[in-house]
Design a protein around this motif. Structure first.
Motif, mmCIF file in Angstrom:
data_model
loop_
_atom_site.group_PDB
_atom_site.id
_atom_site.type_symbol
_atom_site.label_atom_id
_atom_site.label_comp_id
_atom_site.label_asym_id
_atom_site.label_seq_id
_atom_site.Cartn_x
_atom_site.Cartn_y
_atom_site.Cartn_z
ATOM 1 N N LYS A 103 34.514 43.486 40.430
ATOM 2 C CA LYS A 103 34.204 42.140 39.949
ATOM 3 C C LYS A 103 35.457 41.287 39.762
ATOM 4 C CE LYS A 103 30.102 43.751 37.463
ATOM 5 N NZ LYS A 103 29.429 43.873 36.138
ATOM 6 N N THR A 104 36.610 41.932 39.613
ATOM 7 C CA THR A 104 37.840 41.188 39.355
ATOM 8 C C THR A 104 38.753 41.109 40.562
ATOM 9 O OG1 THR A 104 38.919 43.206 38.539
ATOM 10 C CG2 THR A 104 37.789 41.846 36.919
ATOM 11 N N ASP A 105 38.502 41.943 41.552
ATOM 12 C CA ASP A 105 39.327 41.930 42.759
ATOM 13 C C ASP A 105 39.011 40.689 43.589
ATOM 14 O OD1 ASP A 105 40.442 42.478 45.374
ATOM 15 O OD2 ASP A 105 40.677 44.547 44.702
ATOM 16 N N SER A 106 40.014 39.868 43.807
ATOM 17 C CA SER A 106 39.800 38.595 44.503
ATOM 18 C C SER A 106 39.401 38.791 45.956
ATOM 19 C CB SER A 106 41.076 37.736 44.422
ATOM 20 O OG SER A 106 42.175 38.407 45.016
ATOM 21 N N TYR A 107 39.645 39.967 46.497
ATOM 22 C CA TYR A 107 39.308 40.230 47.896
ATOM 23 C C TYR A 107 37.930 40.894 48.054
ATOM 24 C CZ TYR A 107 44.224 39.211 48.706
ATOM 25 O OH TYR A 107 45.450 38.594 48.754
ATOM 26 N N GLY A 108 37.231 41.132 46.942
ATOM 27 C CA GLY A 108 35.901 41.712 47.011
ATOM 28 C C GLY A 108 35.896 43.147 47.488
ATOM 29 N N VAL A 109 36.907 43.911 47.114
ATOM 30 C CA VAL A 109 37.006 45.300 47.560
ATOM 31 C C VAL A 109 35.972 46.156 46.825
ATOM 32 C CG1 VAL A 109 38.483 47.353 47.604
ATOM 33 C CG2 VAL A 109 39.436 45.116 48.166
ATOM 34 N N ARG A 110 35.296 47.033 47.575
ATOM 35 C CA ARG A 110 34.366 48.013 47.015
ATOM 36 C C ARG A 110 35.097 49.337 46.841
ATOM 37 N NH1 ARG A 110 29.175 47.375 49.214
ATOM 38 N NH2 ARG A 110 28.691 49.494 48.518
#
Length: 248
Positions: A103-110
């Motif tokens: 939720k906090t990763d600006s790159y949307g990493v899963r």
């Protein structure tokens, strides 16, 4: 009849961008304490966010050029010293939002977790405390609140371990080369519970199947009668491989 008004999903899944992933490995390390009839799991205290100071499974993110299995063994080596162990890939846990960092990763990493489960004998396992503020064995029946979805991973691993004991020779991976039938029985009762079989039936069944070889050596423990030492014969077990309910 009036036509139904179906609302269309404004962002169907086939129009979403491809997901970026980071891959971690989490180890469910089970230990069999036959002296106190307990199945234990190894937990460590997290030293960083997310879930700072929460108990979790020993885990790591996979490094460049490192295989998943190598990462699993690396975590084992950093946390525990043991000669005999069984290690197997368990399952991949990768549901959306399983890790707060998504939720906090600006790159949307899963964040995926490829889990492994291991089995060791409590008497042989030496914990490594260096650089680890919190590391402990917890009874499976008394697990504290855990980080991430690690409780689900432990539940899945416990179920796999029970199933493996029913049809595979996994127990012999953690027993010494020679063992008594009572040593083997105690391992089974610790994991499966005392009601799975009485000792006499367990002993008679395994000896009849013919993949345990009597070494001709007897040992004395306490005031009881000397007990025979046996060895596991992998070649004799081959016809039973992957057949259900071999041991129960």
């Amino acid at each position: 009849m009036p036509a139904r008004n179906h609302k269309k999903n404004p962002n169907p899944i086939n129009q979403q961008p491809l997901a970026d992933f980071k891959v971690g490995v989490d180890n469910v390390i089970f230990s069999v304490d036959t002296a106190q009839n307990r199945l234990l799991v190894l937990l460590v205290m997290r030293q960083q966010e997310p879930f700072l100071n929460s108990w979790s499974l020993p885990g790591t993110l996979v490094r460049q050029g490192e295989s998943l299995e190598d990462a699993a063994y690396r975590i084992m080596a950093e946390k525990i010293k043991v000669n005999n162990l069984y290690l197997e890939q368990l399952y991949t846990f990768g549901g959306p939002n399983r890790d707060p960092r998504e939720k906090t990763d600006s790159y949307g990493v899963r964040y995926l977790s490829v889990s492994y489960f291991a089995l060791v004998r409590f008497e042989e396992a030496e914990l490594i405390a260096d650089k680890v503020a919190g590391i402990a064995w917890y009874p499976v029946k008394q697990i504290p609140q855990l980080a991430f979805d690690h409780h689900e991973i432990i539940t899945y691993g416990h179920r796999r371990l029970k199933n493996k004991l029913e049809y595979s020779p996994v127990a012999f991976e953690v027993l010494p080369d020679t063992f008594t039938l009572n040593d083997l029985y105690q391992l089974y009762t610790t994991v499966l519970g005392e009601n799975f079989s009485d000792y006499s039936n367990f002993r008679a069944r395994l000896l009849k199947l013919g993949f345990l070889s009597d070494t001709g050596i007897k040992i004395s423990r306490g005031a009881g009668r000397p007990a025979s030492l046996y060895k596991f014969d992998a070649e004799a077990f081959a016809p039973f491989k992957d057949k259900p309910l071999v041991f129960i």
